[in-house]
Design a protein around this motif. Structure first.
Motif, PDB file in Angstrom:
ATOM      1  N   ARG A 135      57.609 157.249 -43.813  1.00  0.00           N
ATOM      2  CA  ARG A 135      57.958 156.139 -42.918  1.00  0.00           C
ATOM      3  C   ARG A 135      57.479 154.877 -43.628  1.00  0.00           C
ATOM      4  O   ARG A 135      56.295 154.562 -43.631  1.00  0.00           O
ATOM      5  CB  ARG A 135      57.272 156.324 -41.565  1.00  0.00           C
ATOM      6  N   ILE A 136      58.410 154.184 -44.266  1.00  0.00           N
ATOM      7  CA  ILE A 136      58.050 153.074 -45.145  1.00  0.00           C
ATOM      8  C   ILE A 136      58.368 151.750 -44.471  1.00  0.00           C
ATOM      9  O   ILE A 136      59.529 151.442 -44.174  1.00  0.00           O
ATOM     10  CB  ILE A 136      58.805 153.186 -46.489  1.00  0.00           C
ATOM     11  N   ARG A 137      57.333 150.978 -44.218  1.00  0.00           N
ATOM     12  CA  ARG A 137      57.486 149.687 -43.550  1.00  0.00           C
ATOM     13  C   ARG A 137      57.740 148.576 -44.573  1.00  0.00           C
ATOM     14  O   ARG A 137      57.400 148.706 -45.747  1.00  0.00           O
ATOM     15  CB  ARG A 137      56.246 149.375 -42.717  1.00  0.00           C
ATOM     16  N   ASP A 138      58.289 147.482 -44.106  1.00  0.00           N
ATOM     17  CA  ASP A 138      58.641 146.383 -45.005  1.00  0.00           C
ATOM     18  C   ASP A 138      57.416 145.698 -45.594  1.00  0.00           C
ATOM     19  O   ASP A 138      57.511 144.934 -46.544  1.00  0.00           O
ATOM     20  CB  ASP A 138      59.519 145.362 -44.288  1.00  0.00           C
ATOM     21  N   THR A 139      56.249 145.988 -45.028  1.00  0.00           N
ATOM     22  CA  THR A 139      55.028 145.388 -45.565  1.00  0.00           C
ATOM     23  C   THR A 139      54.445 146.206 -46.723  1.00  0.00           C
ATOM     24  O   THR A 139      53.513 145.752 -47.390  1.00  0.00           O
ATOM     25  CB  THR A 139      53.961 145.294 -44.461  1.00  0.00           C
ATOM     26  N   SER A 140      54.975 147.385 -46.969  1.00  0.00           N
ATOM     27  CA  SER A 140      54.440 148.229 -48.037  1.00  0.00           C
ATOM     28  C   SER A 140      55.154 147.941 -49.353  1.00  0.00           C
ATOM     29  O   SER A 140      56.292 147.445 -49.378  1.00  0.00           O
ATOM     30  CB  SER A 140      54.593 149.710 -47.677  1.00  0.00           C
ATOM     31  N   LEU A 141      54.486 148.309 -50.441  1.00  0.00           N
ATOM     32  CA  LEU A 141      55.044 148.065 -51.772  1.00  0.00           C
ATOM     33  C   LEU A 141      56.233 148.976 -52.066  1.00  0.00           C
ATOM     34  O   LEU A 141      57.086 148.651 -52.885  1.00  0.00           O
ATOM     35  CB  LEU A 141      53.959 148.274 -52.828  1.00  0.00           C
ATOM     36  N   GLN A 142      56.290 150.124 -51.377  1.00  0.00           N
ATOM     37  CA  GLN A 142      57.373 151.069 -51.649  1.00  0.00           C
ATOM     38  C   GLN A 142      58.692 150.696 -50.974  1.00  0.00           C
ATOM     39  O   GLN A 142      59.742 151.254 -51.301  1.00  0.00           O
ATOM     40  CB  GLN A 142      56.979 152.485 -51.179  1.00  0.00           C
ATOM     41  N   PHE A 143      58.647 149.732 -50.018  1.00  0.00           N
ATOM     42  CA  PHE A 143      59.852 149.429 -49.240  1.00  0.00           C
ATOM     43  C   PHE A 143      61.002 148.976 -50.138  1.00  0.00           C
ATOM     44  O   PHE A 143      62.114 149.511 -50.076  1.00  0.00           O
ATOM     45  CB  PHE A 143      59.541 148.359 -48.182  1.00  0.00           C
ATOM     46  N   ALA A 144      60.728 147.982 -50.988  1.00  0.00           N
ATOM     47  CA  ALA A 144      61.778 147.464 -51.882  1.00  0.00           C
ATOM     48  C   ALA A 144      62.231 148.537 -52.863  1.00  0.00           C
ATOM     49  O   ALA A 144      63.415 148.588 -53.241  1.00  0.00           O
ATOM     50  CB  ALA A 144      61.261 146.242 -52.633  1.00  0.00           C
ATOM     51  N   MET A 145      61.301 149.406 -53.270  1.00  0.00           N
ATOM     52  CA  MET A 145      61.646 150.454 -54.226  1.00  0.00           C
ATOM     53  C   MET A 145      62.625 151.457 -53.617  1.00  0.00           C
ATOM     54  O   MET A 145      63.627 151.835 -54.232  1.00  0.00           O
ATOM     55  CB  MET A 145      60.371 151.155 -54.693  1.00  0.00           C
ATOM     56  N   ILE A 146      62.347 151.877 -52.379  1.00  0.00           N
ATOM     57  CA  ILE A 146      63.229 152.829 -51.713  1.00  0.00           C
ATOM     58  C   ILE A 146      64.575 152.187 -51.387  1.00  0.00           C
ATOM     59  O   ILE A 146      65.643 152.813 -51.556  1.00  0.00           O
ATOM     60  CB  ILE A 146      62.568 153.369 -50.431  1.00  0.00           C
ATOM     61  N   ARG A 147      64.554 150.926 -50.959  1.00  0.00           N
ATOM     62  CA  ARG A 147      65.817 150.227 -50.698  1.00  0.00           C
ATOM     63  C   ARG A 147      66.648 150.147 -51.972  1.00  0.00           C
ATOM     64  O   ARG A 147      67.877 150.278 -51.942  1.00  0.00           O
ATOM     65  CB  ARG A 147      65.534 148.810 -50.163  1.00  0.00           C
ATOM     66  N   ASN A 148      65.972 149.951 -53.100  1.00  0.00           N
ATOM     67  CA  ASN A 148      66.661 149.899 -54.386  1.00  0.00           C
ATOM     68  C   ASN A 148      67.328 151.234 -54.695  1.00  0.00           C
ATOM     69  O   ASN A 148      68.472 151.296 -55.157  1.00  0.00           O
ATOM     70  CB  ASN A 148      65.660 149.529 -55.487  1.00  0.00           C
ATOM     71  N   VAL A 149      66.617 152.345 -54.411  1.00  0.00           N
ATOM     72  CA  VAL A 149      67.183 153.684 -54.639  1.00  0.00           C
ATOM     73  C   VAL A 149      68.395 153.917 -53.745  1.00  0.00           C
ATOM     74  O   VAL A 149      69.456 154.369 -54.209  1.00  0.00           O
ATOM     75  CB  VAL A 149      66.109 154.767 -54.376  1.00  0.00           C
ATOM     76  N   LEU A 150      68.264 153.588 -52.466  1.00  0.00           N
ATOM     77  CA  LEU A 150      69.352 153.841 -51.518  1.00  0.00           C
ATOM     78  C   LEU A 150      70.549 152.934 -51.782  1.00  0.00           C
ATOM     79  O   LEU A 150      71.709 153.375 -51.678  1.00  0.00           O
ATOM     80  CB  LEU A 150      68.842 153.638 -50.090  1.00  0.00           C
ATOM     81  N   ASP A 151      70.306 151.679 -52.134  1.00  0.00           N
ATOM     82  CA  ASP A 151      71.412 150.748 -52.388  1.00  0.00           C
ATOM     83  C   ASP A 151      72.225 151.157 -53.606  1.00  0.00           C
ATOM     84  O   ASP A 151      73.416 150.839 -53.706  1.00  0.00           O
ATOM     85  CB  ASP A 151      70.877 149.322 -52.567  1.00  0.00           C
ATOM     86  N   ARG A 152      71.599 151.858 -54.534  1.00  0.00           N
ATOM     87  CA  ARG A 152      72.311 152.319 -55.737  1.00  0.00           C
ATOM     88  C   ARG A 152      72.881 153.720 -55.554  1.00  0.00           C
ATOM     89  O   ARG A 152      73.303 154.371 -56.503  1.00  0.00           O
ATOM     90  CB  ARG A 152      71.346 152.295 -56.922  1.00  0.00           C
ATOM     91  N   ASN A 153      72.851 154.202 -54.285  1.00  0.00           N
ATOM     92  CA  ASN A 153      73.384 155.534 -53.945  1.00  0.00           C
ATOM     93  C   ASN A 153      72.712 156.654 -54.736  1.00  0.00           C
ATOM     94  O   ASN A 153      73.337 157.663 -55.056  1.00  0.00           O
ATOM     95  CB  ASN A 153      74.909 155.573 -54.176  1.00  0.00           C
TER      96      ASN A 153
END
Length: 445
Positions: A135-153
């Motif tokens: 459960r990754i919140r926008d305040t964590s460092l992993q949020f942008a990383m996971i969004r990057n993975v999902l946005d690139r399918n």
């Protein structure tokens, strides 16, 4: 004549004296008889009292036995009525309470193949084959990383764990060069403040090179080399007959059996059955490779032992190492990491999940739990609540160490009186450390 009269008088006097003596003797006889009768009566009373006392004890013992029998019957009836907890429920992570979408696809790479992966550091050691919720919140460092993975399918990223214990990592931020590829199985609908994922560990890898992103020492891409386990052929067929190559080989059969992964696996199962009867081996994988990974997560190994086992490429060596450590199961305890107080006996472990021990709280903290049916040197605080319970049907509250008052985990109580077990405990793996009895004795000395 006078002498004759005198003699008669003396004779009469002697006769009277004899009669008096006889009379005295007759008077003494009844007294002796009375004393004897009194003694006999006292003895009889004592015997009667002793008999009554013994009868009372026998009656008490019979009542106690009957009470125990009735209690055993009640307990037996309660156990028959009790519903064994379904170990398949916790891996569903229903407490996440969000709509999840299944992610299709599967990435599998060959041994030695080099792959570009986004690495995400986690506070737990991810094990191949086990599910991990995030459960990754926008305040964590992993949020942008996971969004990057999902946005690139993409559906796979790399998870690396702490190389040292928590206290050292906070200072040095060192991460293991060995990690596990993680496949995204399900993902929540994209929201502004959090992403919820269900993932599964897949393949081990070794980091070859890394490159940082935007100057952060945590956001990094890496080139990794895939590690693989090889499952050797069995030296026996299903009927128990040894293969031709083994029968006529130079080395004796016992030497081959010593390194047969199936033989080692059965020895490990026997050790676990004997020492930890409440751990259900039915949930353990049948495949020796996955079984060795399951052991890393389910059994009481030290942190450095777990890391080394995950790095080990030889399946036979990994299983043999695990067997060596598990032969001392009765001498192993989980202790408070801060003060060293014994918290859980290894023999008191209990299976409460058919998959993995990983759970996530509403704040996004991932916990690896150690479940047991009893704990030591702990006290519970707060009213039990079912909210966000990782084990549906159980209410939880926190448990703390008696010595240093550090939070160690949770106490879980069944909401229904028919559930089994009624109570169990979960300790944070990062809050406890594995110690052998010899180490505890040394520290006490």
């Amino acid at each position: 004549g006078i002498n004759a009269e005198y003699g008669e008088e003396e004779a009469e006097e002697e006769g009277e004296e004899e009669e008096e003596e006889e009379g005295d003797e007759d008077e003494d006889v009844p007294v002796e008889h009375e004393e004897e009768e009194e003694e006999e009566a006292v003895e009889e009373d004592l015997v009667e009292e002793e008999d009554e006392f013994n009868e009372a004890i026998e009656d008490e013992e019979e009542d106690e036995e009957e009470g125990q029998y009735r209690a055993a019957q009640v307990e037996e009836e309660r156990e028959l009525d009790a519903v064994e907890y379904d170990l398949a429920i916790p891996p569903q992570h229903s407490y996440l309470e969000t709509v999840m979408q299944r992610v299709e696809g599967y990435n599998f790479w060959l041994e030695g193949e080099r792959v570009e992966l986004l690495l995400i550091p986690l506070d737990v050691i991810v094990i191949p084959g086990q599910t991990i919720p995030l459960r990754i919140r926008d305040t964590s460092l992993q949020f942008a990383m996971i969004r990057n993975v999902l946005d690139r399918n993409q559906i796979t990223f790399g998870a690396v764990h702490m190389l040292a214990e928590r206290e050292q990592v906070l200072l040095h931020r060192t991460w293991s060069q060995c990690g596990v590829t993680v496949q995204i199985l399900e993902v929540s609908e994209h929201t502004q403040n959090q992403i919820v994922l269900k993932c599964k560990g897949r393949q081990r890898f070794k980091t070859v090179s890394t490159s940082h992103i935007r100057g952060s020492n945590l956001n990094l891409h890496a080139t990794v080399s895939i590690l693989a386990d090889h499952l050797p052929s069995r030296i026996q067929d299903p009927s128990g007959e040894y293969h031709h190559a083994v029968k006529y080989a130079w080395h004796p059969v016992w030497m081959y059996r010593l390194h047969d992964v199936y033989e080692i696996m059965e020895k490990i199962k026997r050790e676990i059955r004997d020492a930890i009867p409440h751990v259900k081996l039915e949930v353990a994988p049948l495949d020796p490779i996955m079984f060795s990974y399951w052991l890393i997560s389910a059994m009481p190994f030290k942190f450095n032992q777990r890391v080394e086992m995950l790095r080990q490429n030889s399946l036979a060596v990994r299983l043999s190492s695990q067997l060596t450590h598990l032969r001392d199961l009765r001498k192993i305890d989980y202790c408070c990491r801060l003060c060293g107080a014994v918290v859980i006996r290894a023999t008191h472990l209990v299976s409460m999940s058919a998959d993995s021990p990983f759970f996530v709280n509403p704040h996004g903290n991932v916990f690896e739990t150690v479940t047991a049916y009893s704990v030591l040197n702990c006290f519970a605080v707060g009213e039990p609540t079912e909210r966000d319970s990782w084990f549906p049907g159980y209410a939880w509250n926190n448990i703390f160490c008696h010595n240093c008052v550090s939070c160690l985990g949770w106490k879980f109580q069944a909401v229904s009186g028919e559930a089994k077990p009624q109570v169990f405990y979960g300790a944070q793996r990062n809050a406890v450390q594995v110690k052998y009895n010899s180490e505890l004795e040394g520290s006490a000395g």
